[in-house]
Design a protein around this motif. Structure first.
Motif, PDB file in Angstrom:
ATOM      1  N   THR A 325       0.685  -1.474   0.250  1.00  0.00           N
ATOM      2  CA  THR A 325      -0.062  -0.526   0.056  1.00  0.00           C
ATOM      3  C   THR A 325       1.036   1.401  -0.253  1.00  0.00           C
ATOM      4  OG1 THR A 325      -0.350  -0.294   2.572  1.00  0.00           O
ATOM      5  CG2 THR A 325      -1.755  -1.172   1.030  1.00  0.00           C
ATOM      6  N   SER A 326       1.572   1.322   0.320  1.00  0.00           N
ATOM      7  CA  SER A 326       2.692   2.549   0.266  1.00  0.00           C
ATOM      8  C   SER A 326       3.484   2.972  -0.531  1.00  0.00           C
ATOM      9  CB  SER A 326       4.173   2.172   1.998  1.00  0.00           C
ATOM     10  OG  SER A 326       3.567   2.254   2.789  1.00  0.00           O
ATOM     11  N   MET A 327       4.091   1.298  -1.972  1.00  0.00           N
ATOM     12  CA  MET A 327       4.870   2.121  -2.817  1.00  0.00           C
ATOM     13  C   MET A 327       3.889   2.572  -3.577  1.00  0.00           C
ATOM     14  SD  MET A 327       6.368  -1.861  -2.559  1.00  0.00           S
ATOM     15  CE  MET A 327       6.958  -2.184  -4.790  1.00  0.00           C
ATOM     16  N   ALA A 328       2.336   1.831  -3.533  1.00  0.00           N
ATOM     17  CA  ALA A 328       1.250   2.330  -4.677  1.00  0.00           C
ATOM     18  C   ALA A 328       1.287   3.949  -4.817  1.00  0.00           C
ATOM     19  CB  ALA A 328       0.125   1.653  -4.065  1.00  0.00           C
ATOM     20  N   SER A 329       1.493   4.363  -3.074  1.00  0.00           N
ATOM     21  CA  SER A 329       1.541   6.176  -3.010  1.00  0.00           C
ATOM     22  C   SER A 329       2.744   6.427  -3.503  1.00  0.00           C
ATOM     23  CB  SER A 329       1.302   6.477  -1.665  1.00  0.00           C
ATOM     24  OG  SER A 329       2.719   6.292  -0.760  1.00  0.00           O
ATOM     25  N   LEU A 330       4.255   5.393  -3.453  1.00  0.00           N
ATOM     26  CA  LEU A 330       4.888   6.438  -4.237  1.00  0.00           C
ATOM     27  C   LEU A 330       4.947   6.234  -5.280  1.00  0.00           C
ATOM     28  CD1 LEU A 330       7.413   4.661  -1.357  1.00  0.00           C
ATOM     29  CD2 LEU A 330       7.792   6.562  -1.572  1.00  0.00           C
ATOM     30  N   LEU A 331       4.544   5.463  -5.980  1.00  0.00           N
ATOM     31  CA  LEU A 331       4.663   5.356  -7.363  1.00  0.00           C
ATOM     32  C   LEU A 331       3.540   6.573  -8.211  1.00  0.00           C
ATOM     33  CD1 LEU A 331       5.263   4.109  -9.884  1.00  0.00           C
ATOM     34  CD2 LEU A 331       3.818   2.460  -9.774  1.00  0.00           C
ATOM     35  N   GLU A 332       2.513   7.004  -7.479  1.00  0.00           N
ATOM     36  CA  GLU A 332       1.091   7.465  -7.462  1.00  0.00           C
ATOM     37  C   GLU A 332       1.848   8.719  -8.342  1.00  0.00           C
ATOM     38  OE1 GLU A 332      -2.028   7.108  -9.399  1.00  0.00           O
ATOM     39  OE2 GLU A 332      -2.230   9.241  -8.882  1.00  0.00           O
ATOM     40  N   VAL A 333       2.960   9.016  -7.291  1.00  0.00           N
ATOM     41  CA  VAL A 333       3.533  10.997  -7.601  1.00  0.00           C
ATOM     42  C   VAL A 333       3.384  10.879  -9.024  1.00  0.00           C
ATOM     43  CG1 VAL A 333       5.114  12.411  -6.396  1.00  0.00           C
ATOM     44  CG2 VAL A 333       3.706  11.092  -4.741  1.00  0.00           C
ATOM     45  N   PRO A 334       4.695  10.441  -8.743  1.00  0.00           N
ATOM     46  CA  PRO A 334       5.761  10.570 -10.536  1.00  0.00           C
ATOM     47  C   PRO A 334       4.311  10.241 -11.348  1.00  0.00           C
ATOM     48  CG  PRO A 334       6.619   8.778  -9.028  1.00  0.00           C
ATOM     49  CD  PRO A 334       5.823   9.206  -8.398  1.00  0.00           C
ATOM     50  N   VAL A 335       3.552   9.378 -10.947  1.00  0.00           N
ATOM     51  CA  VAL A 335       2.327   8.894 -12.940  1.00  0.00           C
ATOM     52  C   VAL A 335       1.806   9.485 -12.703  1.00  0.00           C
ATOM     53  CG1 VAL A 335       0.897   7.058 -13.078  1.00  0.00           C
ATOM     54  CG2 VAL A 335       2.684   6.195 -12.171  1.00  0.00           C
ATOM     55  N   SER A 336       2.145  10.635 -11.621  1.00  0.00           N
ATOM     56  CA  SER A 336       0.655  11.783 -11.629  1.00  0.00           C
ATOM     57  C   SER A 336       1.513  12.509 -12.954  1.00  0.00           C
ATOM     58  CB  SER A 336      -0.537  12.156 -10.294  1.00  0.00           C
ATOM     59  OG  SER A 336       0.205  13.118 -10.469  1.00  0.00           O
ATOM     60  N   PHE A 337       2.560  12.723 -12.473  1.00  0.00           N
ATOM     61  CA  PHE A 337       3.430  13.934 -13.081  1.00  0.00           C
ATOM     62  C   PHE A 337       2.929  13.812 -14.574  1.00  0.00           C
ATOM     63  CE2 PHE A 337       7.363  15.401 -14.227  1.00  0.00           C
ATOM     64  CZ  PHE A 337       7.324  16.908 -14.323  1.00  0.00           C
ATOM     65  N   PHE A 338       3.604  12.603 -14.480  1.00  0.00           N
ATOM     66  CA  PHE A 338       4.111  12.237 -15.925  1.00  0.00           C
ATOM     67  C   PHE A 338       2.804  12.801 -16.575  1.00  0.00           C
ATOM     68  CE2 PHE A 338       8.444  10.771 -14.478  1.00  0.00           C
ATOM     69  CZ  PHE A 338       9.019  11.997 -14.623  1.00  0.00           C
ATOM     70  N   MET A 339       1.651  11.543 -16.304  1.00  0.00           N
ATOM     71  CA  MET A 339       0.318  11.431 -17.226  1.00  0.00           C
ATOM     72  C   MET A 339       0.212  12.987 -17.811  1.00  0.00           C
ATOM     73  SD  MET A 339      -1.879   8.954 -14.956  1.00  0.00           S
ATOM     74  CE  MET A 339      -3.518  10.309 -15.203  1.00  0.00           C
ATOM     75  N   ARG A 340       0.413  13.550 -16.717  1.00  0.00           N
ATOM     76  CA  ARG A 340      -0.234  15.489 -17.413  1.00  0.00           C
ATOM     77  C   ARG A 340       0.905  15.872 -18.598  1.00  0.00           C
ATOM     78  NH1 ARG A 340       1.681  20.686 -15.757  1.00  0.00           N
ATOM     79  NH2 ARG A 340       2.519  19.485 -13.473  1.00  0.00           N
ATOM     80  N   VAL A 341       2.342  15.526 -17.598  1.00  0.00           N
ATOM     81  CA  VAL A 341       2.932  16.638 -18.442  1.00  0.00           C
ATOM     82  C   VAL A 341       3.277  15.668 -20.218  1.00  0.00           C
ATOM     83  CG1 VAL A 341       5.938  16.523 -18.861  1.00  0.00           C
ATOM     84  CG2 VAL A 341       5.080  16.827 -16.964  1.00  0.00           C
ATOM     85  N   PHE A 342       3.241  14.058 -20.090  1.00  0.00           N
ATOM     86  CA  PHE A 342       3.397  13.843 -21.546  1.00  0.00           C
ATOM     87  C   PHE A 342       1.781  13.408 -22.136  1.00  0.00           C
ATOM     88  CE2 PHE A 342       7.082  12.507 -19.592  1.00  0.00           C
ATOM     89  CZ  PHE A 342       8.302  13.444 -20.452  1.00  0.00           C
ATOM     90  N   ASP A 343       0.848  13.825 -21.433  1.00  0.00           N
ATOM     91  CA  ASP A 343      -0.664  13.827 -21.310  1.00  0.00           C
ATOM     92  C   ASP A 343      -0.659  12.004 -22.142  1.00  0.00           C
ATOM     93  OD1 ASP A 343      -3.034  14.463 -22.380  1.00  0.00           O
ATOM     94  OD2 ASP A 343      -2.891  15.905 -23.764  1.00  0.00           O
ATOM     95  N   GLN A 344      -0.345  11.186 -21.119  1.00  0.00           N
ATOM     96  CA  GLN A 344      -0.716   9.711 -21.720  1.00  0.00           C
ATOM     97  C   GLN A 344      -1.561   9.482 -20.719  1.00  0.00           C
ATOM     98  OE1 GLN A 344       0.632   8.028 -23.900  1.00  0.00           O
ATOM     99  NE2 GLN A 344       1.639   9.142 -25.046  1.00  0.00           N
ATOM    100  N   GLY A 345      -2.175   8.207 -21.146  1.00  0.00           N
ATOM    101  CA  GLY A 345      -3.228   6.915 -19.989  1.00  0.00           C
ATOM    102  C   GLY A 345      -2.409   6.703 -19.009  1.00  0.00           C
ATOM    103  N   ARG A 346      -3.004   6.500 -17.844  1.00  0.00           N
ATOM    104  CA  ARG A 346      -2.468   6.319 -16.722  1.00  0.00           C
ATOM    105  C   ARG A 346      -2.008   4.574 -17.009  1.00  0.00           C
ATOM    106  NH1 ARG A 346      -3.501   5.844 -11.123  1.00  0.00           N
ATOM    107  NH2 ARG A 346      -3.777   8.602 -11.528  1.00  0.00           N
TER     108      ARG A 346
END
Ligand code: TRP
Length: 452
Positions: A325-346
């Motif tokens: 459950t902690s790892m998911a939060s660590l991954l979510e931070v960069p994922v949400s950033f890169f989703m916006r910057v590269f405008d890609q799907g989740r």
């Protein structure tokens, strides 16, 4: 531009407030509570350390956590985008960027230890863990972590589970899984603590945890370690709560949730201590075994005590779920950033970022074996990673949040908009962010990089 707008209009949201609190708890509860907190308390003398730790949570940790949540909830964007939206001066975005970077690096070594836990869980269930001679657990652990492939495979398995959870999204992934796993974690840790305290001789463990040795308070080191642990355990300084706050409706009240998350995390760490120390003392083992406590001392104990094998399975199950459950939060931070910057799907973003993090984590795992000689002073690769993130990135990230919310944010929402019922608490919160938290964190930071 049109596309960006439509992207933001569809921003994912938590289904319920309880779901959000569970996900946030999932981030906070982790190896930090079950593996790290007990051995750190053990190494630093027990009760006195716990008091310093509690002070760090109250005067720095909780205010900064709330600060992060307010930023995210107001800006409705990821770690970097949130600062960008709220601040005219782009320099503040560095705070978010640091968080994204820290997410990469923390997850890269966190997954190594999570992989060990998974291996131990499988060996406990399969039985091979109980075939080890009781005097040989140190060797068993040492041989395992110095291998090339096995640890990498377990680490990879934990990363795959994390990627699946994050790829499903905020509601169906993070919220759904955490709502199931958090109650399981609570039940497991309570069973373990109840059992441990019922053993003959458990009282010595309780004395160790709760009877402070005041002389310890004179050692400056314990303040550094306590603050670092508080940041790590609460998951602050890395924009997790900016990101998670951004999936809340902009009018959600925050102080009670933040209080619940911080209290839950602290109580959980102490109950984990109650699960471990009474049993360790009851069997006459040493509390100051360091990082090997969970992987060397505890398996010894499980093999000796009545019902030990079942207890061992439950313990490693707890460790694996909490890590996930902690790892998911660590991954979510960069994922949400890169989703916006590269405008890609989740899904695609999660897969790529997760894979990169796994790749970065490979040297941390090999540092116990083939890369054993790669050292910075006396520090191994994983120690260096830990130092750069826990002692540098998290405190700097925390200070940036505190300064930003305390001083720089012109349109900072008023305390009733944030959700304070009691205005005095709102004022205390603000002054903690303005003065207390930055000064404390700064002093500890200077000390930890050797400048004072
Ligand atoms: N808090 C988690 C633990 O106690 C680890 C963690 C998850 C974390 N997300 C984080 C630590 C963000 C720092 C920053 O194990």
């Amino acid at each position: 531009m049109v596309q960006r707008l439509s992207h933001e209009a569809k921003r994912e949201q938590w289904g319920t407030k309880l779901g959000f609190v569970c996900a946030a708890m999932g981030s906070a509860l982790g190896l930090g509570n079950i593996w790290r907190f007990p051995y750190i308390v053990g190494e630093n003398g027990g009760g006195a350390f716990i008091l310093v730790y509690l002070a760090c949570i109250i005067i720095c940790g909780l205010p900064i956590m709330l600060g992060e949540l307010v930023i995210g909830r107001t800006a409705q964007s990821d770690a970097v985008g949130s600062f960008g939206k709220l601040a005219p001066k782009q320099i503040w975005s560095i705070g978010g960027l640091l968080g994204v970077l820290a997410g990469f690096f923390i997850l890269s070594f966190y997954s190594v230890v999570a992989g060990w836990a998974l291996k131990y869980l499988f060996s406990a269930v399969g039985g091979s863990l109980w075939e080890v001679d009781i005097a040989n657990y140190g060797k068993f652990f040492g041989v395992f972590i110095s291998e090339v492939w096995e640890p990498l495979i377990w680490q990879g398995a934990m990363m795959v589970a994390t990627i699946i959870m994050v790829a499903r999204g905020v509601k169906k992934g993070l919220e759904h899984w955490n709502r199931i796993l958090i109650p399981i974690l609570a039940i497991l840790v309570l069973i373990l603590a109840g059992y441990s305290m019922s053993l003959d001789g458990a009282v010595k463990g309780l004395t160790f945890l709760f009877a402070p040795d005041w002389a310890k308070l004179l050692e400056p080191e314990i303040y550094i370690i306590a603050l670092g642990q508080a940041f790590f355990s609460l998951s602050i300084g890395m924009a997790v709560f900016i990101t998670y706050g951004s999936y809340l409706a902009p009018n959600t009240r925050l102080p009670i949730s933040a209080g619940a998350i911080a209290t839950g995390d602290t109580v959980f760490a102490i109950v984990a201590g109650l699960a471990i120390f009474p049993a360790v003392f009851a069997f006459g083992l040493s509390p100051s075994a360091g990082p090997g406590l969970s992987f060397i001392v505890l398996p010894e104990l499980f093999q000796t005590m009545p019902f030990g094998k079942i207890i061992g399975i439950l313990f490693f199950l707890l460790l694996v779920f909490a890590a996930l459950t902690s790892m998911a939060s660590l991954l979510e931070v960069p994922v949400s950033f890169f989703m916006r910057v590269f405008d890609q799907g989740r899904s695609r973003t999660t897969l790529i970022v997760g894979f990169l993090i796994y790749a970065i984590g490979i040297p941390s795992s090999l540092g116990f074996g083939v890369l054993n000689d790669v050292k910075w002073g006396t520090k191994s690769i994983i120690d260096v990673m830990e130092f750069l993130t826990l002692n540098l990135a998290l405190p700097i990230g925390g200070m940036i949040t505190a300064f930003f919310v305390g001083w720089a944010w012109r349109d900072r929402p008023g305390s009733s908009v944030i959700g304070f019922k009691n205005q005095v608490l709102g004022v205390l919160w603000l002054w903690s962010l303005r003065i207390v938290a930055p000064i404390t964190v700064f002093c500890v930071f200077l000390r930890s990089v050797g400048l004072i």
